[in-house]
Design a protein around this motif. Sequence first.
Motif, short mmCIF file in Angstrom:
data_model
loop_
_atom_site.label_atom_id
_atom_site.label_comp_id
_atom_site.label_asym_id
_atom_site.label_seq_id
_atom_site.Cartn_x
_atom_site.Cartn_y
_atom_site.Cartn_z
N LEU A 1 0.85 -1.19 0.00
CA LEU A 1 0.00 0.00 0.00
C LEU A 1 0.89 1.24 0.00
CD1 LEU A 1 -2.82 1.35 0.30
CD2 LEU A 1 -2.47 1.23 2.77
N VAL A 2 0.72 2.08 -1.01
CA VAL A 2 1.46 3.34 -1.10
C VAL A 2 0.46 4.44 -1.43
CG1 VAL A 2 3.27 4.63 -2.30
CG2 VAL A 2 3.57 2.18 -1.89
N THR A 3 0.34 5.40 -0.53
CA THR A 3 -0.56 6.53 -0.76
C THR A 3 0.12 7.56 -1.66
OG1 THR A 3 0.22 7.83 1.13
CG2 THR A 3 -1.53 6.20 1.55
N ALA A 4 -0.66 8.51 -2.14
CA ALA A 4 -0.11 9.56 -2.99
C ALA A 4 0.97 10.36 -2.25
CB ALA A 4 -1.23 10.48 -3.46
N ASP A 5 0.74 10.62 -0.97
CA ASP A 5 1.72 11.37 -0.18
C ASP A 5 3.01 10.59 0.03
OD1 ASP A 5 -0.02 13.50 0.02
OD2 ASP A 5 -0.78 12.93 2.00
N ASP A 6 2.90 9.27 0.06
CA ASP A 6 4.06 8.42 0.33
C ASP A 6 4.88 8.07 -0.92
OD1 ASP A 6 3.43 8.35 3.00
OD2 ASP A 6 2.35 6.44 2.89
N LEU A 7 4.37 8.42 -2.09
CA LEU A 7 5.01 8.00 -3.34
C LEU A 7 6.47 8.46 -3.47
CD1 LEU A 7 4.11 6.31 -5.78
CD2 LEU A 7 3.56 8.45 -6.96
N PRO A 8 6.80 9.74 -3.19
CA PRO A 8 8.21 10.15 -3.30
C PRO A 8 9.12 9.36 -2.37
CG PRO A 8 6.77 12.07 -3.17
CD PRO A 8 5.92 10.88 -2.85
N ALA A 9 8.68 9.15 -1.12
CA ALA A 9 9.50 8.41 -0.16
C ALA A 9 9.65 6.95 -0.56
CB ALA A 9 8.88 8.52 1.24
N TYR A 10 8.62 6.38 -1.15
CA TYR A 10 8.67 4.99 -1.58
C TYR A 10 9.81 4.79 -2.59
CZ TYR A 10 7.70 0.84 -4.34
OH TYR A 10 7.86 -0.34 -5.03
N PHE A 11 9.84 5.63 -3.63
CA PHE A 11 10.87 5.45 -4.66
C PHE A 11 12.25 5.81 -4.14
CE2 PHE A 11 7.24 5.51 -7.67
CZ PHE A 11 7.54 4.34 -8.34
N ALA A 12 12.33 6.79 -3.24
CA ALA A 12 13.62 7.14 -2.65
C ALA A 12 14.19 5.96 -1.86
CB ALA A 12 13.46 8.36 -1.75
N GLN A 13 13.33 5.27 -1.14
CA GLN A 13 13.76 4.12 -0.35
C GLN A 13 14.15 2.94 -1.23
OE1 GLN A 13 10.76 1.95 1.94
NE2 GLN A 13 12.17 1.91 3.69
N ARG A 14 13.35 2.66 -2.26
CA ARG A 14 13.61 1.50 -3.11
C ARG A 14 14.89 1.68 -3.94
NH1 ARG A 14 10.22 0.03 -0.01
NH2 ARG A 14 8.54 -1.47 -0.45
N ARG A 15 15.24 2.90 -4.26
CA ARG A 15 16.48 3.15 -5.01
C ARG A 15 17.69 2.57 -4.27
NH1 ARG A 15 16.98 7.26 -9.01
NH2 ARG A 15 14.97 8.20 -9.54
N GLY A 16 17.63 2.59 -2.94
CA GLY A 16 18.76 2.12 -2.15
C GLY A 16 18.68 0.67 -1.73
N ASP A 17 17.68 -0.05 -2.22
CA ASP A 17 17.49 -1.45 -1.85
C ASP A 17 17.95 -2.35 -3.00
OD1 ASP A 17 16.69 -3.96 -1.10
OD2 ASP A 17 14.66 -3.39 -0.53
N PRO A 18 19.10 -3.01 -2.87
CA PRO A 18 19.64 -3.82 -3.98
C PRO A 18 18.80 -5.05 -4.31
CG PRO A 18 20.93 -4.16 -1.98
CD PRO A 18 19.98 -3.05 -1.69
N ASP A 19 17.91 -5.46 -3.39
CA ASP A 19 17.07 -6.63 -3.65
C ASP A 19 15.82 -6.29 -4.46
OD1 ASP A 19 18.70 -8.44 -2.26
OD2 ASP A 19 17.83 -7.81 -0.35
N TRP A 20 15.50 -5.01 -4.53
CA TRP A 20 14.28 -4.57 -5.23
C TRP A 20 14.49 -4.63 -6.73
CZ3 TRP A 20 13.10 0.15 -7.99
CH2 TRP A 20 11.73 0.37 -8.20
N ARG A 21 13.62 -5.35 -7.42
CA ARG A 21 13.73 -5.50 -8.87
C ARG A 21 12.75 -4.62 -9.64
NH1 ARG A 21 17.72 -6.92 -7.37
NH2 ARG A 21 18.81 -8.91 -7.57
N GLY A 22 11.80 -4.01 -8.91
CA GLY A 22 10.86 -3.12 -9.58
C GLY A 22 9.46 -3.28 -9.03
N CYS A 23 8.53 -2.62 -9.68
CA CYS A 23 7.14 -2.68 -9.21
C CYS A 23 6.17 -2.47 -10.35
CB CYS A 23 6.88 -1.63 -8.12
SG CYS A 23 7.00 0.08 -8.68
N ASN A 24 5.00 -3.05 -10.19
CA ASN A 24 3.85 -2.70 -11.01
C ASN A 24 3.11 -1.59 -10.30
OD1 ASN A 24 3.80 -6.07 -11.74
ND2 ASN A 24 3.84 -4.55 -13.37
N ILE A 25 2.44 -0.76 -11.06
CA ILE A 25 1.76 0.41 -10.50
C ILE A 25 0.29 0.37 -10.89
CG2 ILE A 25 1.67 2.93 -10.48
CD1 ILE A 25 4.63 2.88 -11.30
#
Length: 271
Positions: free
Chosen positions: A39-63
């Motif tokens: 669950l990612v709200t509109a307000d949380d969207l910038p923080a979500y991508f900022a966090q995932r950029r630094g996670d080497p296990d993250w392969r991507g997301c569907n939106i």
Amino acid sequence: MSRPYAEVIGDPIVQSKSPVIHGFWLDQLGLDAEYRKTLVTADDLPAYFAQRRGDPDWRGCNITMPHKLAALDHVDDRGDVRNGIGAINTVFRAEDGTPVGTNTDAGGFYAPLAGFDFTGKPVTVVGAGGAARAILFALARMQVGPVTLLNRNVLKAGVLLSSFGLKGQALPLSSAISPDTALLVNASTLGMAGQPPLKIDIDPIQDDAVVYDIVYAPLETPLLTAARARGLETVDGLEMLIGQAALAFELFFGAEPPRDRDDTLRDLLIA
């Protein structure tokens, strides 16, 4: 020990069937990875991508709703999707670790129509949101005839038609369907569980028309029920959902999903 993962994001997200699809393919291929829903709200969207950029296990997301347009502001747009489709539904991690946006909805929409020829034939589309953008993009490349776009906001629909170079007209949602319609597409959320119903009379359209509803919850929508009662060819929402997921899966995990097992997958999704 951590392992690679991808996920689907949106608000709400509980209804998403993407984890079932990707989880099935991961199991079938024996890949040591996972697919989540977040669950990612509109307000949380910038923080979500900022966090995932630094996670080497993250392969991507569907939106999914309502982030298909807003997410473009937080990822690289190497394929110029902003000026093409104008919305993204998939973000994948590039080799340099950068999140890159793309859109697999257009390919997923087109796949079940590949055996039909709608060149020069009239098409009616309901809705003018993020999914409609991908569908209009595909229709333009299919070289269909005039497109009638039905939407609450007629001005928005008219601008959208023009942006894809499609000839046709934008009309209010309550307008009658042209009898010449060869392909009718519900590209809106109308008819989805928890959303208002799609009030549309398909009696006027021709007997060889195809009716395509991208809604998959419920899978058997009133629109498809009415079309089948008429004996019309139909395409349900799982066709596009599985098709777009297959393209995303390969971007996430570098493997082609086992599409020869789609019947088993559909049974899982319907259960």
